[in-house]
Motif scaffolding. Structure first.
Motif, short mmCIF file in Angstrom:
data_model
loop_
_atom_site.label_atom_id
_atom_site.label_comp_id
_atom_site.label_asym_id
_atom_site.label_seq_id
_atom_site.Cartn_x
_atom_site.Cartn_y
_atom_site.Cartn_z
N PHE A 38 1.08 -1.22 -0.17
CA PHE A 38 -0.01 -0.07 -0.04
C PHE A 38 0.99 1.32 0.09
O PHE A 38 2.13 1.16 0.47
CB PHE A 38 -1.08 -0.05 1.10
N GLU A 39 0.40 2.31 -0.65
CA GLU A 39 1.14 3.42 -0.46
C GLU A 39 0.62 4.72 0.54
O GLU A 39 -0.43 4.18 1.05
CB GLU A 39 0.76 4.53 -2.04
N ASP A 40 1.25 5.51 0.95
CA ASP A 40 0.84 6.46 1.90
C ASP A 40 -0.50 6.90 1.61
O ASP A 40 -1.52 7.27 2.71
CB ASP A 40 1.87 7.74 2.15
N GLY A 41 -1.02 7.28 0.50
CA GLY A 41 -2.16 7.66 0.21
C GLY A 41 -3.27 6.82 0.38
O GLY A 41 -4.71 7.30 0.58
N ASP A 42 -3.08 5.48 0.31
CA ASP A 42 -4.28 4.67 0.99
C ASP A 42 -4.59 4.86 2.29
O ASP A 42 -5.61 4.41 2.72
CB ASP A 42 -3.64 3.29 0.66
N VAL A 43 -3.78 5.33 3.26
CA VAL A 43 -4.13 5.88 4.58
C VAL A 43 -5.38 6.66 4.49
O VAL A 43 -6.53 6.67 4.98
CB VAL A 43 -3.21 6.50 5.44
N TYR A 44 -5.32 7.75 3.67
CA TYR A 44 -6.36 8.94 3.46
C TYR A 44 -7.64 8.06 2.67
O TYR A 44 -8.63 8.30 3.19
CB TYR A 44 -5.93 10.04 2.68
N ARG A 45 -7.34 7.22 1.82
CA ARG A 45 -8.60 6.36 1.12
C ARG A 45 -9.22 5.52 1.99
O ARG A 45 -10.53 5.39 2.02
CB ARG A 45 -7.89 5.53 -0.07
N VAL A 46 -8.55 4.99 2.87
CA VAL A 46 -9.09 4.25 3.94
C VAL A 46 -10.01 5.02 4.86
O VAL A 46 -11.22 4.60 5.09
CB VAL A 46 -8.31 3.19 4.77
N GLN A 47 -9.58 6.13 5.10
CA GLN A 47 -10.30 7.00 6.18
C GLN A 47 -11.60 7.47 5.19
O GLN A 47 -12.51 7.58 6.03
CB GLN A 47 -9.37 7.97 6.44
N GLN A 48 -11.31 7.85 4.14
CA GLN A 48 -12.48 8.16 3.28
C GLN A 48 -13.62 7.35 3.26
O GLN A 48 -14.88 7.21 3.41
CB GLN A 48 -12.11 8.48 1.90
N ILE A 49 -13.32 5.85 2.94
CA ILE A 49 -14.06 4.83 2.82
C ILE A 49 -14.68 4.49 4.17
O ILE A 49 -15.89 4.45 4.16
CB ILE A 49 -13.32 3.47 2.56
N ARG A 50 -14.25 4.65 5.21
CA ARG A 50 -14.83 4.53 6.52
C ARG A 50 -15.77 5.47 7.04
O ARG A 50 -16.96 5.10 7.21
CB ARG A 50 -13.65 4.56 7.93
N GLY A 51 -15.45 6.79 6.46
CA GLY A 51 -16.36 8.00 6.80
C GLY A 51 -17.53 7.69 5.78
O GLY A 51 -18.66 7.93 6.30
N LEU A 52 -17.52 7.20 4.67
CA LEU A 52 -18.54 6.95 3.61
C LEU A 52 -19.60 6.04 4.10
O LEU A 52 -20.72 6.12 4.14
CB LEU A 52 -18.33 6.86 2.35
N LEU A 53 -18.87 4.68 4.67
CA LEU A 53 -19.51 3.66 4.89
C LEU A 53 -20.29 4.01 6.30
O LEU A 53 -21.50 3.74 6.40
CB LEU A 53 -18.64 2.28 5.39
N ASP A 54 -19.59 4.82 7.31
CA ASP A 54 -20.36 5.28 8.68
C ASP A 54 -21.45 6.08 8.32
O ASP A 54 -22.43 6.10 9.18
CB ASP A 54 -19.31 5.94 9.44
N SER A 55 -21.35 6.91 7.13
CA SER A 55 -22.65 7.88 6.71
C SER A 55 -23.86 6.96 6.16
O SER A 55 -24.82 7.45 6.07
CB SER A 55 -22.09 8.69 5.92
N GLY A 56 -23.66 5.76 5.72
CA GLY A 56 -24.55 4.68 5.54
C GLY A 56 -24.47 4.39 3.82
O GLY A 56 -25.60 3.81 3.51
#
Length: 135
Positions: A38-56
């Motif tokens: 994984f690249e460093d940018g994947d940290v942000y991508r996972v955070q985006q995914i978590r936020g979007l999943l948490d929003s439903g």
């Protein structure tokens, strides 16, 4: 970085990270030995995914909109990727979210109505309920 490091940095279990890859939300490179890289940018991508999943949002919708999300709060639309099927899916999702919001508002009003009826406010706690007689 390997999956364990990404898990540690994002606080997302490796099992979920593998699921995100399976759902085509993450696309790590593979090393010669088969390990994910994984690249460093994947940290942000996972955070985006978590936020979007948490929003439903569903993984299908997230997969379709991730290409437009590059920075927090920034959307960079690419009209050539926004096909009629994706537009319809997003409209359906917006309608589904509105229905959930309406339901939550009705439930909130019902709870507030109950509290008003029994005259309980935030400054005091309700009297204790009578428990079973002892003795």
């Amino acid at each position: 970085m390997r999956i364990g490091e990404l898990s540690r940095r994002t606080r997302v279990p490796t099992r979920l990270l593998r699921y995100y890859e399976e759902q085509r939300l993450l696309a790590p490179a593979r090393e010669e030995n088969g390990y994910r890289h994984f690249e460093d940018g994947d940290v942000y991508r996972v955070q985006q995914i978590r936020g979007l999943l948490d929003s439903g949002l569903t993984t299908e919708i997230i997969r379709r909109i991730l290409p437009y999300l590059t920075e927090p709060g920034e959307i960079h639309p690419r009209p050539e990727r926004l096909n009629p099927e994706t537009v319809a899916l997003l409209w359906d999702e917006a309608d589904r979210i509105k229905q959930r919001v309406d339901c939550l508002n009705r439930n909130r009003e019902a709870i507030l109505g109950y509290l008003a009826a029994v005259q309980v406010d935030r400054r005091r706690t309700p009297p204790p309920e009578d428990g079973p007689a002892t003795g």
